[in-house]
Design an enzyme around this catalytic site. Structure first.
Site, PDB file in Angstrom:
ATOM      1  NE  ARG A 171      -0.734   0.639   4.949  1.00  0.00           N
ATOM      2  CZ  ARG A 171       0.002   1.693   5.566  1.00  0.00           C
ATOM      3  NH1 ARG A 171       0.700   2.569   4.829  1.00  0.00           N
ATOM      4  NH2 ARG A 171       0.192   1.069   7.006  1.00  0.00           N
TER       5      ARG A 171
ATOM      6  CD  GLU B 224       2.911  -1.380   9.632  1.00  0.00           C
ATOM      7  OE1 GLU B 224       1.690  -0.988   9.966  1.00  0.00           O
ATOM      8  OE2 GLU B 224       4.042  -0.818  10.235  1.00  0.00           O
TER       9      GLU B 224
ATOM     10  CG  ASP C   5       5.654   7.879  10.936  1.00  0.00           C
ATOM     11  OD1 ASP C   5       5.358   8.102   9.992  1.00  0.00           O
ATOM     12  OD2 ASP C   5       5.174   6.906  11.875  1.00  0.00           O
TER      13      ASP C   5
END
Ligand code: BGC
Ligand code: CA
Length: 294
Positions: free
Chosen positions: A101, A121, A204
């Site tokens: 994705r 994940e 992140d």
């Protein structure tokens, strides 16, 4: 001296809250819940919150010059019409990887949309490695692939002079820099800019401020950190009340508020995890988001 204040402004249990995006003309913050498959718009004046459900994990929302938005759903770039709640496909990537994705992405200063992919994940930050790639969606809706073998394609932004592209592949625990050619949209000369400290955990989402410093949300670290790309040093830490901080970007009428998203995936008792936070009193502002020109 300004004093830094952290507030929870939208209490939600977003599974993976991400992609905070300020839309000036609506006084609103947009964001997504990736695995919750929803795009949200929160009006900061009226406090109204609206959302649109989509068919696949939605990892980012970006502004579009012609109005409305671009999103990624699954491995597709798509256009989102907010009024009619309709999503229309633009183009798909990673066709040979059904378990992939899209993840984080952002529009460059020339109006191209950069976004990268990852494998789904098994649990947070545990996945089949090196499945992702970094792409650009050009204004004519064609795709450029920059490189592959990415673990978790994540935060990105451009220096204020547009000559450097900053990029995070989360599991490398590093913030990297590339030379950037704004004219062609090409990147080159990859190098490490900052190696995460152990307590920073997983890098992140990221954004740049008006002084050219980078703000990085640290997943599992419960903080955003400010980095100086000139020296490669961490110069500030702001702690959040949840450890699953995923991304950050500036908003508010003068871009002086730093909005931080978070996730509650994998938590039995989420508490505030999955909420949106606002940091004020930083004494520095951000820059408005760019709009995709296609
Ligand atoms: C991804 C999550 C992942 C997290 C930590 C986020 O950008 O969307 O799925 O768990 O980064 O690396
Ligand atoms: Ca992210």
């Amino acid at each position: 001296m300004s004093s830094v204040k952290v507030e929870c402004v939208v209490k939600e249990h977003l599974k993976i809250g991400e992609s905070p995006l300020w839309e000036e003309k609506e006084n609103s913050l947009l964001f997504v819940d990736i695995t919750g498959k929803k795009v949200y718009k929160w009006n900061t004046l009226t406090k109204e919150i609206h959302s649109i459900s989509v068919d696949a994990p939605v990892s980012l929302v970006a502004l579009r010059k012609s109005g409305d938005y671009i999103i990624t759903q699954g491995t597709q770039f798509a256009a989102l019409n907010w009024k009619t709640k309709s999503v229309s496909a633009i183009i798909q990537v990673d066709k040979e990887k059904p378990n992939n994705r899209f993840n984080d992405g952002k529009v460059d200063p020339a109006g191209r949309l950069f976004a990268g992919t990852m494998a789904e994940e098994i649990r947070p930050a545990v996945l089949e490695r090196e499945q992702g790639s970094l792409y650009t969606l050009l204004p004519d809706h064609s795709i450029v692939k920059h490189f592959d073998k990415v673990d978790i394609s994540n935060g990105l932004d451009w220096s204020l002079d547009h000559r450097t592209f900053f990029y995070i592949d989360s599991l490398s625990y590093s913030v990297d820099a590339f030379d950037y050619d704004l004219h062609t949209g090409t990147i080159s000369n990859r190098r490490g800019m900052y190696k995460m400290e152990k307590e920073d955990a997983i890098p992140d989402g990221m954004c740049i401020d008006r002084e050219g410093k980078l703000w990085v949300a640290c997943y599992s670290g419960g903080r955003v950190i400010r980095l100086d790309p000139e020296t490669g040093k961490r110069i500030q830490i702001v702690k959040l009340p949840v450890d699953t901080t995923t991304s950050c970007s500036f908003g508010g009428s003068d871009y002086s508020e730093l909005y931080v998203t978070s996730a509650c995936q994998g938590k039995d008792e989420p508490g505030l995890a999955g909420s949106i936070f606002k940091i004020t009193g930083l004494g520095v502002k951000g820059i408005p988001p760019h709009s995709y020109v296609g």
